[in-house]
Design an enzyme around this catalytic site. Structure first.
Site, PDB file in Angstrom:
ATOM      1  N   LEU A  62      -0.025 -11.559  -2.949  1.00  0.00           N
ATOM      2  CA  LEU A  62       0.896 -10.942  -3.902  1.00  0.00           C
ATOM      3  C   LEU A  62       1.352  -9.588  -3.356  1.00  0.00           C
ATOM      4  O   LEU A  62       0.857  -9.124  -2.333  1.00  0.00           O
ATOM      5  CB  LEU A  62       0.184 -10.782  -5.249  1.00  0.00           C
ATOM      6  CG  LEU A  62      -0.345 -12.114  -5.819  1.00  0.00           C
ATOM      7  CD1 LEU A  62      -1.341 -11.864  -6.941  1.00  0.00           C
ATOM      8  CD2 LEU A  62       0.817 -12.982  -6.306  1.00  0.00           C
ATOM      9  N   THR A  93      -1.695  -6.698   0.574  1.00  0.00           N
ATOM     10  CA  THR A  93      -2.037  -5.326   0.976  1.00  0.00           C
ATOM     11  C   THR A  93      -2.023  -4.477  -0.288  1.00  0.00           C
ATOM     12  O   THR A  93      -0.960  -4.264  -0.886  1.00  0.00           O
ATOM     13  CB  THR A  93      -1.001  -4.768   1.973  1.00  0.00           C
ATOM     14  OG1 THR A  93      -0.936  -5.639   3.092  1.00  0.00           O
ATOM     15  CG2 THR A  93      -1.391  -3.378   2.426  1.00  0.00           C
ATOM     16  N   LYS A 168      -6.241  -1.848   7.137  1.00  0.00           N
ATOM     17  CA  LYS A 168      -4.848  -2.325   7.108  1.00  0.00           C
ATOM     18  C   LYS A 168      -3.872  -1.163   6.857  1.00  0.00           C
ATOM     19  O   LYS A 168      -2.803  -1.079   7.471  1.00  0.00           O
ATOM     20  CB  LYS A 168      -4.722  -3.392   6.015  1.00  0.00           C
ATOM     21  CG  LYS A 168      -3.319  -3.740   5.581  1.00  0.00           C
ATOM     22  CD  LYS A 168      -2.540  -4.466   6.656  1.00  0.00           C
ATOM     23  CE  LYS A 168      -1.100  -4.694   6.193  1.00  0.00           C
ATOM     24  NZ  LYS A 168      -0.230  -5.198   7.227  1.00  0.00           N
ATOM     25  N   LYS A 243       5.453   1.243  -0.284  1.00  0.00           N
ATOM     26  CA  LYS A 243       4.213   0.968  -1.030  1.00  0.00           C
ATOM     27  C   LYS A 243       2.989   1.246  -0.145  1.00  0.00           C
ATOM     28  O   LYS A 243       2.050   1.928  -0.542  1.00  0.00           O
ATOM     29  CB  LYS A 243       4.195  -0.496  -1.491  1.00  0.00           C
ATOM     30  CG  LYS A 243       2.942  -0.899  -2.238  1.00  0.00           C
ATOM     31  CD  LYS A 243       2.658  -2.401  -2.163  1.00  0.00           C
ATOM     32  CE  LYS A 243       2.353  -2.851  -0.772  1.00  0.00           C
ATOM     33  NZ  LYS A 243       1.660  -4.127  -0.647  1.00  0.00           N
TER      34      LYS A 243
END
Ligand code: NAD
Length: 291
Positions: A62, A93, A168, A243
């Site tokens: 998502l 993420t 990440k 984001k």
């Protein structure tokens, strides 16, 4: 293995197709019916969150932590409906704090949870060569390795709960800096009349060589099969890059880390997005330099 796959967007759809190719049964779940239909045409069965609760493996891909929390958590959340021992993999993420909340609730319910964000972009998702960066217990990691291996070339255990998300975010902050620097250098060369493809070939094997030049050139027509050569469609949107940079800034704030390059990259993407580019691939940042 019967795998429920929730979130069949730019990344999830090709990942689900690779699970099918590897012989897994896939239950395809997305709010977008056409995204489900596409994966069903490759051999999956369409499902719902109720169907997902009958699968021994659940994967989510998502966009945000809020979406992940709203699917999994709470009295009626998906975690509460899964059989004990179900393996739950979140490859979105998101912030490490939400990943840790999901992990804790999963542990309370005797489920195995890993955060397993990916690197490699839509091309890596299609080719089955993604890098998975996993956080969770040794036991959950070893259970997840097989199914992740069907979608990726490298599966790393970064550490405990949330560690995959931290690693990440470090990677994506670096990627934003590499993209901005590569756009800047290519624009300078082109303004002097250099051919972008020739300049890219030179820098690729010189000390400025990097992943953007090798796999994701931001100049249209320099490489086949890049978002740049497809109208900046179909890759990793500038909105998603913002984001991730917000997540990186929050992670830096939590430990008082100094991240000036990441902060500058965020400012560049904010300007770029305000000019109406949020829905385009993040390599469209080139336009900011050309402008
Ligand atoms: P996307 O927007 O293309 O796909 C997300 C999908 O989730 C959509 O199809 C949406 O309909 C679905 N969805 C949202 N809420 C849902 C719900 N409640 N139930 C079912 N489906 C729901 O996003 P993407 O580009 O595939 O990225 C997914 C994640 O992977 C993001 O966290 C992103 O940061 C990360 N990521 C993306 C890339 C890339 O190149 N696109 C690369 C690495 C990591």
């Amino acid at each position: 293995m019967k795998v429920a796959f929730i979130g069949l967007g730019n990344m999830g759809a090709p990942m689900a197709r690779n699970l099918l190719k590897a012989g897994h049964e896939v239950v395809a779940i997305d709010l977008n019916a056409s995204a489900v239909a596409e994966v069903v045409s490759a051999g999956a069965q369409a499902g719902t969150l109720d169907t997902a609760s009958q699968c021994p493996v659940v994967i989510t891909m998502l966009q945000t932590g809020q979406q992940v929390a709203s699917i999994y958590l709470g009295e009626t959340g998906l975690l509460s409906r899964l059989e004990k021992g179900t393996l739950v993999i979140d490859s979105s993420t998101i912030d490490a704090a939400t990943a840790c909340r999901v992990h804790q609730e999963a542990e309370t319910l005797s489920l195995d949870f890993v955060d397993a964000p990916v690197s490699g972009g839509t091309a890596g998702a299609a080719a089955g060569t993604l890098t998975f960066i996993v956080g969770g217990s040794e036991h959950a990691f070893s259970r997840a390795q097989g199914v992740l291996g069907a979608m990726g070339g490298n599966v790393f255990h970064a550490g405990g709960s949330g560690a995959g998300q931290v690693a990440k975010i470090c990677n994506n902050m670096l990627l934003s800096v590499l993209m901005a620097g590569t756009c800047e250098a290519l624009t300078l060369g082109m303004a002097h009349g250099l051919n972008a493809a020739v300049l890219s070939d030179i820098m690729k094997v010189s000390s400025g060589g990097n992943w953007v030049l090798e796999k994701y050139n931001p100049v249209p027509g320099v490489m086949d099969n890049t978002p740049a050569s497809n109208g900046y469609q179909g890759g990793f949107t500038s909105q998603l890059m913002i984001k991730d940079l917000e997540l990186a800034m929050a992670a830096a704030g939590a430990v008082s880390a100094s991240v000036p390059m990441g902060g500058l990259a965020r400012a560049l993407y904010q300007m770029h997005n305000k000019k109406g580019n949020a829905g385009k691939d993040f390599s469209s940042l080139l336009a900011l330099f050309e402008g």
